[in-house]
Design a protein around this motif. Sequence first.
Motif, mmCIF file in Angstrom:
data_model
loop_
_atom_site.group_PDB
_atom_site.id
_atom_site.type_symbol
_atom_site.label_atom_id
_atom_site.label_comp_id
_atom_site.label_asym_id
_atom_site.label_seq_id
_atom_site.Cartn_x
_atom_site.Cartn_y
_atom_site.Cartn_z
ATOM 1 N N SER A 217 24.473 23.810 21.606
ATOM 2 C CA SER A 217 23.882 24.524 20.467
ATOM 3 C C SER A 217 22.783 23.681 19.832
ATOM 4 O O SER A 217 21.706 24.188 19.502
ATOM 5 C CB SER A 217 24.962 24.860 19.432
ATOM 6 N N TYR A 218 23.054 22.410 19.639
ATOM 7 C CA TYR A 218 22.035 21.522 19.072
ATOM 8 C C TYR A 218 20.852 21.392 20.024
ATOM 9 O O TYR A 218 19.685 21.504 19.606
ATOM 10 C CB TYR A 218 22.637 20.140 18.806
ATOM 11 N N LEU A 219 21.105 21.177 21.293
ATOM 12 C CA LEU A 219 20.027 20.926 22.255
ATOM 13 C C LEU A 219 19.095 22.123 22.399
ATOM 14 O O LEU A 219 17.885 21.961 22.570
ATOM 15 C CB LEU A 219 20.623 20.560 23.620
ATOM 16 N N THR A 220 19.641 23.321 22.337
ATOM 17 C CA THR A 220 18.815 24.517 22.545
ATOM 18 C C THR A 220 18.190 25.049 21.264
ATOM 19 O O THR A 220 17.272 25.878 21.332
ATOM 20 C CB THR A 220 19.644 25.643 23.197
ATOM 21 N N ILE A 221 18.659 24.586 20.108
ATOM 22 C CA ILE A 221 18.153 25.121 18.842
ATOM 23 C C ILE A 221 17.461 24.052 17.999
ATOM 24 O O ILE A 221 16.296 24.216 17.595
ATOM 25 C CB ILE A 221 19.297 25.766 18.033
ATOM 26 N N GLU A 222 18.129 22.961 17.740
ATOM 27 C CA GLU A 222 17.606 21.950 16.814
ATOM 28 C C GLU A 222 16.739 20.884 17.489
ATOM 29 O O GLU A 222 15.834 20.331 16.853
ATOM 30 C CB GLU A 222 18.764 21.262 16.084
ATOM 31 N N HIS A 223 17.018 20.576 18.742
ATOM 32 C CA HIS A 223 16.334 19.471 19.418
ATOM 33 C C HIS A 223 14.897 19.829 19.766
ATOM 34 O O HIS A 223 14.640 20.817 20.460
ATOM 35 C CB HIS A 223 17.088 19.080 20.683
ATOM 36 N N LYS A 224 13.964 19.007 19.299
ATOM 37 C CA LYS A 224 12.549 19.214 19.611
ATOM 38 C C LYS A 224 12.168 18.323 20.790
ATOM 39 O O LYS A 224 12.687 17.228 20.950
ATOM 40 C CB LYS A 224 11.681 18.871 18.394
ATOM 41 N N GLY A 225 11.237 18.798 21.596
ATOM 42 C CA GLY A 225 10.783 18.009 22.732
ATOM 43 C C GLY A 225 11.650 18.238 23.954
ATOM 44 O O GLY A 225 12.560 19.069 23.969
ATOM 45 N N PRO A 226 11.390 17.477 25.022
ATOM 46 C CA PRO A 226 12.165 17.644 26.256
ATOM 47 C C PRO A 226 13.624 17.232 26.055
ATOM 48 O O PRO A 226 13.924 16.310 25.307
ATOM 49 C CB PRO A 226 11.476 16.695 27.243
ATOM 50 N N VAL A 227 14.515 17.923 26.727
ATOM 51 C CA VAL A 227 15.926 17.552 26.741
ATOM 52 C C VAL A 227 16.121 16.508 27.842
ATOM 53 O O VAL A 227 15.478 16.561 28.893
ATOM 54 C CB VAL A 227 16.809 18.787 27.009
ATOM 55 N N ASP A 228 17.003 15.555 27.604
ATOM 56 C CA ASP A 228 17.313 14.518 28.587
ATOM 57 C C ASP A 228 17.588 15.163 29.950
ATOM 58 O O ASP A 228 18.365 16.109 30.053
ATOM 59 C CB ASP A 228 18.541 13.743 28.111
ATOM 60 N N GLU A 229 16.963 14.642 30.978
ATOM 61 C CA GLU A 229 17.094 15.243 32.314
ATOM 62 C C GLU A 229 18.538 15.244 32.802
ATOM 63 O O GLU A 229 18.926 16.100 33.598
ATOM 64 C CB GLU A 229 16.181 14.538 33.310
ATOM 65 N N ALA A 230 19.336 14.295 32.362
ATOM 66 C CA ALA A 230 20.733 14.256 32.788
ATOM 67 C C ALA A 230 21.538 15.405 32.198
ATOM 68 O O ALA A 230 22.559 15.814 32.766
ATOM 69 C CB ALA A 230 21.365 12.923 32.390
ATOM 70 N N LEU A 231 21.082 15.931 31.061
ATOM 71 C CA LEU A 231 21.803 17.019 30.402
ATOM 72 C C LEU A 231 21.326 18.398 30.841
ATOM 73 O O LEU A 231 22.067 19.384 30.710
ATOM 74 C CB LEU A 231 21.658 16.896 28.879
ATOM 75 N N ARG A 232 20.111 18.486 31.346
ATOM 76 C CA ARG A 232 19.552 19.807 31.680
ATOM 77 C C ARG A 232 20.425 20.611 32.644
ATOM 78 O O ARG A 232 20.647 21.811 32.407
ATOM 79 C CB ARG A 232 18.139 19.643 32.247
ATOM 80 N N PRO A 233 20.936 20.024 33.715
ATOM 81 C CA PRO A 233 21.773 20.837 34.619
ATOM 82 C C PRO A 233 23.046 21.358 33.966
ATOM 83 O O PRO A 233 23.605 22.370 34.397
ATOM 84 C CB PRO A 233 22.109 19.846 35.753
ATOM 85 N N LEU A 234 23.513 20.675 32.924
ATOM 86 C CA LEU A 234 24.751 21.064 32.259
ATOM 87 C C LEU A 234 24.560 22.251 31.309
ATOM 88 O O LEU A 234 25.533 22.859 30.864
ATOM 89 C CB LEU A 234 25.314 19.876 31.474
ATOM 90 N N LEU A 235 23.308 22.571 31.010
ATOM 91 C CA LEU A 235 23.034 23.701 30.126
ATOM 92 C C LEU A 235 23.340 25.030 30.800
ATOM 93 O O LEU A 235 23.559 26.040 30.119
ATOM 94 C CB LEU A 235 21.569 23.693 29.667
ATOM 95 N N GLY A 236 23.316 25.041 32.132
ATOM 96 C CA GLY A 236 23.534 26.296 32.836
ATOM 97 C C GLY A 236 22.479 27.308 32.459
ATOM 98 O O GLY A 236 21.280 27.003 32.447
ATOM 99 N N ASN A 237 22.898 28.526 32.116
ATOM 100 C CA ASN A 237 21.948 29.563 31.696
ATOM 101 C C ASN A 237 22.016 29.823 30.188
ATOM 102 O O ASN A 237 21.593 30.867 29.707
ATOM 103 C CB ASN A 237 22.210 30.864 32.458
#
Length: 346
Positions: A217-237
């Motif tokens: 929720s934080y990464l997709t809403i509050e976080h500005k800029g690129p998300v850490d590449e290690a976390l991106r696959p864990l976001l799913g859809n």
Amino acid sequence: MGFDLDFAAQVKREALKMGFSGARICRPDAVPQVAGRLAAFLERGYHGQMGWLADRAHWRCDPTQLWPEARSVIMLAENYGPDHDPLEVLEQRDRAAISVYAQNRDYHDVVKKRLKRLARWLVAETGCELKVFVDTAPVPEKPLAEAAGLGWQGKHTNLVSRELGSWFFLGAVFTTLDLEPDAPERDHCGSCRACLDICPTDAFPAPYQLDARRCISYLTIEHKGPVDEALRPLLGNRIYGCDDCLAICPWNKFAQQATEVKYHARHDLRAPELERLAQLDDPAFRAFFSGSPIKRIGRGRFVRNVLYAIGNSEDARLLPVAQTLCDDEDAVVADAARWAAARLMS
């Protein structure tokens, strides 16, 4: 000015008549534990980019500082229970998963309108002073709601109710009225770990602790800029928020579908196609999400999230969509597009 137990009961009855799902009362000083918890949260850096949590911590730690004249806090619950299983869309890799609360109108507007109606009634009945809040001021809503008896903060740190499960918003009315407080709710999580174990990013360092920097929720809403590449696959859809820890809670067996039609999922937001969402330019994004809480994150952050989902889709048909955005004028969008294209090509 003091009132007896009968008037407190009348306030709660009136709130239910106006459409709230629950109403309870506590004192502004009923949450002394918040200061220590918030200090530990900030010291560990769990708040990430949410600097406003630290900037206004003195108010958030102590509601009596927010408005010293307040004698009582009326905490209101607003049910937004879905009519479907929010986890089902996670299996549709070419579709977007949007948090249940954001699938229609912005709840801030809906809840505040109802709060103001209750406020007008209170003023007409008593001539009191009051202030209403819906998640836009430094108010510790969840601890206050627990102190008032609406529910308890579960191991995922969200509020859980034996009557409503996990699907409800909170609103607060601070008032100069001296109302009889309700008994606080106690913890009913027991040994259950369902919400902790389902989290895709292991955002809970321990029960009752949340590291927002790993929370979807934080990464997709509050976080500005690129998300850490290690976390991106864990976001799913998941492109806006995450309902996993809420949806898995066993107390949802008591949850009810929202009666307020403004919380019923828009057909085009229940499981929208990633391809369509990725193609939204700024005017189209603003038009499509008019009246939605999603609008506030802006087209750039939104399409960034969509591209991460495309990269996780394993659907080669979406490769041209990602490639089209590799040179987007928004550098973060372009970075996400290149990442998605590389994932799909490999």
